[in-house]
Design a protein around this motif. Structure first.
Motif, PDB file in Angstrom:
ATOM      1  N   PHE A 271     -32.172  55.775  10.466  1.00  0.00           N
ATOM      2  CA  PHE A 271     -30.726  55.751  10.680  1.00  0.00           C
ATOM      3  C   PHE A 271     -30.399  56.071  12.136  1.00  0.00           C
ATOM      4  O   PHE A 271     -29.421  55.560  12.678  1.00  0.00           O
ATOM      5  CB  PHE A 271     -30.043  56.758   9.760  1.00  0.00           C
TER       6      PHE A 271
ATOM      7  N   LEU B 162     -30.483  53.052  13.955  1.00  0.00           N
ATOM      8  CA  LEU B 162     -29.335  52.198  13.664  1.00  0.00           C
ATOM      9  C   LEU B 162     -28.059  52.750  14.289  1.00  0.00           C
ATOM     10  O   LEU B 162     -26.962  52.499  13.792  1.00  0.00           O
ATOM     11  CB  LEU B 162     -29.169  52.049  12.149  1.00  0.00           C
TER      12      LEU B 162
ATOM     13  N   PRO C 299     -21.638  38.910  14.477  1.00  0.00           N
ATOM     14  CA  PRO C 299     -20.204  39.197  14.393  1.00  0.00           C
ATOM     15  C   PRO C 299     -19.448  38.568  15.551  1.00  0.00           C
ATOM     16  O   PRO C 299     -19.957  38.472  16.666  1.00  0.00           O
ATOM     17  CB  PRO C 299     -20.144  40.723  14.448  1.00  0.00           C
TER      18      PRO C 299
ATOM     19  N   ALA D 164     -16.686  39.705  16.907  1.00  0.00           N
ATOM     20  CA  ALA D 164     -16.290  40.739  17.860  1.00  0.00           C
ATOM     21  C   ALA D 164     -16.552  42.089  17.229  1.00  0.00           C
ATOM     22  O   ALA D 164     -16.511  42.224  16.010  1.00  0.00           O
ATOM     23  CB  ALA D 164     -14.811  40.598  18.214  1.00  0.00           C
ATOM     24  N   ARG D 165     -16.841  43.086  18.058  1.00  0.00           N
ATOM     25  CA  ARG D 165     -16.981  44.446  17.546  1.00  0.00           C
ATOM     26  C   ARG D 165     -15.669  45.176  17.803  1.00  0.00           C
ATOM     27  O   ARG D 165     -15.190  45.227  18.940  1.00  0.00           O
ATOM     28  CB  ARG D 165     -18.118  45.189  18.255  1.00  0.00           C
TER      29      ARG D 165
ATOM     30  N   TYR E  16      -9.805  54.955   4.659  1.00  0.00           N
ATOM     31  CA  TYR E  16     -10.576  55.314   3.471  1.00  0.00           C
ATOM     32  C   TYR E  16     -10.145  56.657   2.899  1.00  0.00           C
ATOM     33  O   TYR E  16     -10.924  57.286   2.173  1.00  0.00           O
ATOM     34  CB  TYR E  16     -12.062  55.337   3.824  1.00  0.00           C
TER      35      TYR E  16
ATOM     36  N   LEU F 112     -29.820  52.007   3.131  1.00  0.00           N
ATOM     37  CA  LEU F 112     -30.420  51.445   4.346  1.00  0.00           C
ATOM     38  C   LEU F 112     -29.892  50.042   4.611  1.00  0.00           C
ATOM     39  O   LEU F 112     -29.615  49.677   5.765  1.00  0.00           O
ATOM     40  CB  LEU F 112     -31.946  51.428   4.200  1.00  0.00           C
TER      41      LEU F 112
ATOM     42  N   MET G 225     -26.422  50.342   6.096  1.00  0.00           N
ATOM     43  CA  MET G 225     -26.487  50.768   7.500  1.00  0.00           C
ATOM     44  C   MET G 225     -26.918  49.620   8.394  1.00  0.00           C
ATOM     45  O   MET G 225     -26.400  49.431   9.496  1.00  0.00           O
ATOM     46  CB  MET G 225     -27.464  51.929   7.644  1.00  0.00           C
ATOM     47  N   THR G 226     -27.880  48.800   7.910  1.00  0.00           N
ATOM     48  CA  THR G 226     -28.363  47.676   8.709  1.00  0.00           C
ATOM     49  C   THR G 226     -27.256  46.664   8.961  1.00  0.00           C
ATOM     50  O   THR G 226     -27.037  46.231  10.097  1.00  0.00           O
ATOM     51  CB  THR G 226     -29.525  46.994   7.974  1.00  0.00           C
ATOM     52  N   PHE G 227     -26.528  46.303   7.900  1.00  0.00           N
ATOM     53  CA  PHE G 227     -25.471  45.309   8.075  1.00  0.00           C
ATOM     54  C   PHE G 227     -24.356  45.854   8.943  1.00  0.00           C
ATOM     55  O   PHE G 227     -23.740  45.110   9.712  1.00  0.00           O
ATOM     56  CB  PHE G 227     -24.939  44.848   6.725  1.00  0.00           C
ATOM     57  N   SER G 228     -24.070  47.162   8.838  1.00  0.00           N
ATOM     58  CA  SER G 228     -23.004  47.708   9.682  1.00  0.00           C
ATOM     59  C   SER G 228     -23.450  47.743  11.140  1.00  0.00           C
ATOM     60  O   SER G 228     -22.630  47.620  12.035  1.00  0.00           O
ATOM     61  CB  SER G 228     -22.617  49.104   9.213  1.00  0.00           C
ATOM     62  N   ARG G 229     -24.754  47.883  11.399  1.00  0.00           N
ATOM     63  CA  ARG G 229     -25.217  47.927  12.781  1.00  0.00           C
ATOM     64  C   ARG G 229     -25.253  46.534  13.397  1.00  0.00           C
ATOM     65  O   ARG G 229     -24.891  46.332  14.551  1.00  0.00           O
ATOM     66  CB  ARG G 229     -26.600  48.557  12.833  1.00  0.00           C
ATOM     67  N   PHE G 230     -25.694  45.512  12.620  1.00  0.00           N
ATOM     68  CA  PHE G 230     -25.964  44.212  13.229  1.00  0.00           C
ATOM     69  C   PHE G 230     -24.889  43.169  12.949  1.00  0.00           C
ATOM     70  O   PHE G 230     -24.691  42.282  13.767  1.00  0.00           O
ATOM     71  CB  PHE G 230     -27.311  43.671  12.736  1.00  0.00           C
ATOM     72  N   LEU G 231     -24.230  43.222  11.796  1.00  0.00           N
ATOM     73  CA  LEU G 231     -23.384  42.091  11.409  1.00  0.00           C
ATOM     74  C   LEU G 231     -21.903  42.405  11.334  1.00  0.00           C
ATOM     75  O   LEU G 231     -21.081  41.536  11.587  1.00  0.00           O
ATOM     76  CB  LEU G 231     -23.828  41.549  10.039  1.00  0.00           C
ATOM     77  N   ALA G 232     -21.529  43.627  10.959  1.00  0.00           N
ATOM     78  CA  ALA G 232     -20.127  43.872  10.639  1.00  0.00           C
ATOM     79  C   ALA G 232     -19.291  43.971  11.910  1.00  0.00           C
ATOM     80  O   ALA G 232     -19.735  44.555  12.899  1.00  0.00           O
ATOM     81  CB  ALA G 232     -20.003  45.154   9.833  1.00  0.00           C
ATOM     82  N   PRO G 233     -18.097  43.410  11.896  1.00  0.00           N
ATOM     83  CA  PRO G 233     -17.219  43.587  13.051  1.00  0.00           C
ATOM     84  C   PRO G 233     -16.795  45.055  13.202  1.00  0.00           C
ATOM     85  O   PRO G 233     -16.618  45.524  14.316  1.00  0.00           O
ATOM     86  CB  PRO G 233     -16.009  42.705  12.727  1.00  0.00           C
ATOM     87  N   ASP G 234     -16.654  45.751  12.065  1.00  0.00           N
ATOM     88  CA  ASP G 234     -16.243  47.148  12.116  1.00  0.00           C
ATOM     89  C   ASP G 234     -17.395  48.000  11.572  1.00  0.00           C
ATOM     90  O   ASP G 234     -17.574  48.089  10.362  1.00  0.00           O
ATOM     91  CB  ASP G 234     -14.986  47.345  11.265  1.00  0.00           C
ATOM     92  N   PRO G 235     -18.207  48.598  12.421  1.00  0.00           N
ATOM     93  CA  PRO G 235     -19.384  49.318  11.939  1.00  0.00           C
ATOM     94  C   PRO G 235     -19.054  50.575  11.153  1.00  0.00           C
ATOM     95  O   PRO G 235     -19.923  51.113  10.465  1.00  0.00           O
ATOM     96  CB  PRO G 235     -20.140  49.661  13.230  1.00  0.00           C
ATOM     97  N   VAL G 236     -17.798  51.032  11.226  1.00  0.00           N
ATOM     98  CA  VAL G 236     -17.422  52.261  10.519  1.00  0.00           C
ATOM     99  C   VAL G 236     -17.542  52.076   9.005  1.00  0.00           C
ATOM    100  O   VAL G 236     -17.959  52.990   8.293  1.00  0.00           O
ATOM    101  CB  VAL G 236     -15.989  52.653  10.931  1.00  0.00           C
ATOM    102  N   THR G 237     -17.241  50.850   8.517  1.00  0.00           N
ATOM    103  CA  THR G 237     -17.217  50.612   7.075  1.00  0.00           C
ATOM    104  C   THR G 237     -18.556  50.923   6.421  1.00  0.00           C
ATOM    105  O   THR G 237     -18.627  51.669   5.443  1.00  0.00           O
ATOM    106  CB  THR G 237     -16.846  49.145   6.803  1.00  0.00           C
TER     107      THR G 237
ATOM    108  N   ARG H  24     -20.992  52.741   7.530  1.00  0.00           N
ATOM    109  CA  ARG H  24     -21.374  54.149   7.646  1.00  0.00           C
ATOM    110  C   ARG H  24     -20.667  54.983   6.592  1.00  0.00           C
ATOM    111  O   ARG H  24     -21.285  55.844   5.944  1.00  0.00           O
ATOM    112  CB  ARG H  24     -21.028  54.651   9.037  1.00  0.00           C
TER     113      ARG H  24
END
Lengths: 175, 108
Positions: free
Chosen positions: A52, A55, A126, A128-129, A146, B50, B53-65, B67
């Protein structure tokens, strides 16, 4: 990439952490004595906390150590102490037992299917971030988007505490 | 194939998650006690976390989701461990065993 560069060293640490995670998981799944299985589980979760970190989220890594290694493993250790299963008896005494080879084949089948799926899918990057996912952003998310789920999970945890007390108290011999 | 660059690829994390899931399934089938099955269930939950976490790091526009979802998985896993532990203790009081083949009748 040379091993003497910072990136190479980080890659080596990643490989080590992945190996620790998998070795701990294998110990947790297959040792005969349950205390060793819990130790393997703690090892696996420690490796996962390091993953983690790779990541980009040290906060979740900290929570992994606190909740999984610190709370869940200790809870399982308490369950072992109170129920005292000792050594698991082999599957041979049971006519309907699932053989170990079938278990391994099924686990390998699931893992292989997921690996093939992960490698053959085109994952779109993605567009955009929105943010960098730092602890500040996670905190903002918890009290804005949330917040409802955050409150609901606290109710779930409260119910778990009360339910565990009710279930474990019943049947206790009156003093 | 450069093994030292694996940490930067999404697939290596997904493969690790898939292997964790497979080991969890293997342990779930192999185990003969309720506590052992609970340990394997924790492995499966960890594999799901895991992947999030991987998808939030590499693919998601909003990594907070991803996590926050992982944090919720941890909370649910803690609640599950507490409830599972108390159920195991209640079963042990009734049957004096946590072997799954001993606990075979509903009318306890």
């Amino acid at each position: 990439m040379s091993i003497m560069t910072p990136e190479g060293l980080a890659g080596l640490i990643f490989l080590f952490l992945a190996a620790v995670t998998l070795a701990g998981a294998l110990i947790a799944a297959s040792t005969v004595r349950l205390p060793r299985a819990v130790a393997g589980l703690a090892l696996s979760f420690t490796g996962l906390a390091g993953i983690f970190y790779f990541l980009n989220s040290p906060f979740v890594a900290l929570m992994e150590m606190l909740i999984y290694v610190g709370a869940v493993c200790v809870a399982i250790v308490f369950a072992i102490m109170m129920a005292d299963p000792g050594v698991e008896k082999g599957a041979s005494s049971r006519a309907t037992a699932i053989p170990a080879g079938f278990s391994a084949a099924l686990g390998a089948l699931f893992a292989a299917g997921l690996i093939v799926l992960a490698r053959n899918t085109m994952w779109p990057p993605p567009a955009a971030r929105l943010n960098d996912g730092s602890v500040i952003q996670v905190g903002h998310g918890l009290i804005t988007t949330y917040s409802m789920v955050f409150e609901l999970i606290s109710i779930v945890l409260l119910m778990a505490i009360i339910g565990a007390l009710v279930l474990a108290r019943k049947g206790r011999d009156p003093e | 194939m450069n093994f030292l660059a694996l940490a930067n690829h999404m697939e290596s994390y997904l493969v690790l998650g898939a292997l964790l899931f497979g080991v969890g399934i293997y342990g779930m089938m192999l185990r003969r006690t309720l506590i052992g099955m609970m340990i394997s269930g924790e492995l499966i939950l960890a594999a799901a976390a895991l992947n999030f976490m991987t998808f939030s790091r590499f693919l998601a526009p909003d990594p907070v989701t991803g996590r926050i979802f992982t944090l919720f998985i941890m909370g649910i896993a803690a609640a599950e461990a507490a409830i599972g532990m108390s159920i195991i203790i209640a079963v042990y009081r009734n049957y004096k065993s946590v072997e799954t083949d001993q606990v075979a009748e509903l009318n306890g």
